[in-house]
Scaffold this motif. Structure first.
Motif: not given
Lengths: 417, 417
Positions: A170-171, A174-175, A177, A184, A187-188, A191, A262
């Motif tokens: 997920r990291n 996240q990066q 994105y 932010s 972001a979800y 995902f 996370t």
């Protein structure tokens, strides 16, 4: 009167109807999960199936309410049947973590509930094997947890030909994105679009991705990147040292639907790709902090294996044993004047740990013997004066044994456990 | 965030706080119940914790709704968390009894829910061991079931000095009532008055009894009658033949609160009379007929043992074992260059069935050894070239064993199960 739709009745085998479930198979799976967790040094916990609604909305937002069995109780409290175990675990850890050495390794086998629109094969409850490691940030914990996942499935006879654990980060997502989109808050949603990639129509996905500022080609390139992240490489190496390489592969397509992950995330799938995910999990380093209102801050990670897809897979691979009654001794009472002494014998055998059946009421000898065969009894036993005539129903050998020696005779003779 | 009042969190031992419950003790009790049920030839079943509300009101009338966790689900169905297991069992039996030979002997370990006004020590959920025999009218079934109840408690170390099963007859009470009062609609209210005899103030009881046309002296005379009924005598004789006389006594004061009992009823109490009932049960020959709408008519009887009073009694009698972590091997990794090979050793040991712990991250040797002691590990193991140095932490003996022989060495050495 019928049970509620989406709920299951569990019957002893042989099953009376294709619409009901096997209590024996469920118990078999749960016992294997428990034994594997213990080999890994995990301890069991449990919490209430009913929790304050707020416990779930804090974690997942108000949207989750649409999928819950929630109501107002007689004390005017908004409550819900638990849809997952992690919020309860986070609450319990936040309350008493100081009394436990870190890392905490715990497991549970809760029944979970979701009000989903009825679809074929979609149920509203299931049992889940949950295992979590709390208080350890090192990837060594991720590897230990994934090894437990692999061995929990192996303990049921599944091999690397049957399933694979797909590891992702997920990291890394996240990066990826954040480099292209600075909103932010979205972001979800992004995902979730990635999570549905394999199930959604390509044109719908493309349209959604465009709205986040991504092309499908960029996404494909990211998924097919050659190099695992450093943390994934550590986990893969750790699992290789255990000899479990063939059970895992890095696959960035996995991202997990839940909001709170996370770090590393993973899902287990059948190799043929015919079924939904068997298991899923990942790191949720912020959740305990959130649930405890900032009081307790502990890294954490966990997984859940549901019983439903797993049972489908075990059935398809013919890995479920047959669950016969399988008693040790059927005591024949052919002369009612011997009933009281036969009851004493039955008690003696049960006290010694043998499973024993007999006819509660007077019945013809051949009917009693037939019942002993139906129950797959290992032996029949019949009183004769001060002795017991024991017949091994597999070999058909008979022996007359003094009453006082019956227990030790059977302990020597009985099938190995 | 707090759990709901009346619900329990179950933690691994040692317990972090007097307000939480032991997951280990619960699991220990459940395993003993299961093992005893199997010795008696009972098979496990389970049903949904959530059922149509009607399933419970059919059996117990609308009054029960005040004590239920009931609500309207998102499909507009009135539903309730089960307050007891018997209606679910009756529903399941009514649906598929034809596929099972009679008598059917089944057990379950459900969690049950009641919305009760909060009182000290009164909870809103508990776990219950339920066992039932279906399709047998003979008192031989009552005796078999009561013997199982006795042995379920004995399997936890309780003796005749700790508990007694008080046997009574709803039949006898029914007959006694009908001889004096022809208003059969009021019989159940009368039974409830008798059920509360030991807990209610004498003047309240006398007033109530008068309203049914009975004096307290008549009731006392009935309770103290010399002769058991014929059916109770048969049960007592049957249990005597098993050597279980000292665990039971006839006591007409017992009548049971539930409406649906039809024959023999019984309750288990601690001998000192300090606690509420440990268990209760009886015959309910009409219930399956009622639940099935007259489709299926089968005699039935059953009991339930709750976990809460039982745990109180086991604690008071110091019969709960200590539940330590108790692993088999703690693998010491004192040189990080040996971590990967140590992981292979750990996997080998776990594959062989041993419970194994180790430090997930680099730690000082003395800290690792201290952790091994805390976890009550039987052995420590440390790689030395192609060998493993195994130390028995009880005897402090050490042995260098070739890696390939570690499993067989430990199988010979390990503490008997």
């Amino acid at each position: 009167m019928e049970r509620l739709p989406g709920f299951r009745d569990f019957y002893p085998e042989p099953l009376p109807h294709p619409d009901v479930w096997s209590a024996d198979a469920r118990q078999y799976i749960v016992e294997r999960w428990r034994a594997t967790a213990r080999r890994y040094g995990f301890r069991e916990y449990d919490g209430p199936p009913l929790e304050p609604l707020e416990l779930f909305t804090t974690k997942s937002g108000e949207e989750i309410v649409g999928q819950l069995y929630n109501f107002i109780d007689k004390g005017e409290r908004p409550v819900a049947l638990r849809p997952e175990m992690t919020p309860t675990l986070a609450r319990m850890i936040a309350a008493h973590e100081r009394n436990y050495k870190k890392p905490i390794k715990w497991f549970a086998v809760p029944q979970l509930f979701r009000y989903e629109r009825q679809q074929k094969g979609r149920l509203r409850e299931h049992f889940q094997f949950n295992a979590d490691i709390i208080g350890e940030t090192s990837t060594a914990a991720d590897a230990e947890l994934i090894a437990l996942l692999v061995d929990s499935l192996r303990s049921l006879g599944l091999s690397e030909a049957d399933f694979v654990v797909r590891l992702s980060s997920r990291n890394a997502w996240q990066q990826f994105y954040a480099e292209r989109n600075h909103d932010s808050a979205k972001a979800y949603d992004f995902f979730q679009t990635i999570d549905k990639l394999e199930r959604e129509k390509p044109e719908v996905t493309q349209e959604k991705l465009r709205s986040f500022g991504f092309s499908i080609d960029e996404i494909t390139a990211f998924i097919q990147r050659a190099e695992p992240t450093a943390e994934l490489q550590q986990i893969v190496d750790n699992l290789a040292a255990r000899g479990l390489s063939s059970f895992v592969k890095v696959d960035y397509q996995v991202i997990r639907g839940l909001a709170y992950y996370t770090g590393v995330v993973f899902e287990a799938f059948d190799r043929k790709g015919e079924l939904r995910a068997i298991a899923g999990g990942g790191r949720y380093d912020n959740l305990i902090n959130l649930i405890s209102g900032g009081r307790v801050d502990l890294a954490a990670l966990g997984f859940g294996i549901g019983d439903i897809v797993l049972l489908e897979l075990l059935k398809a691979r013919k890995l479920l044993p047959s669950f016969e009654a399988g008693i040790d001794v059927f005591v024949l009472i052919e002369d009612e004047s011997l009933r009281n002494r036969s009851l004493a014998l039955i008690q003696q055998l049960r006290d010694a740990g043998f499973s024993v059946e007999y006819s509660l009421t007077a019945a013809k000898p051949d009917k009693q013997f037939k019942r002993a065969l139906e129950l797959k009894s290992a032996f029949t036993g019949r009183l004769e004066a001060d002795q017991v005539r024991l017949k091994n129903l597999r070999t058909r050998e008979e022996r007359l044994v003094p009453s006082s020696d019956v227990v030790s005779f059977l302990k020597n003779e009985s099938r190995p456990a």
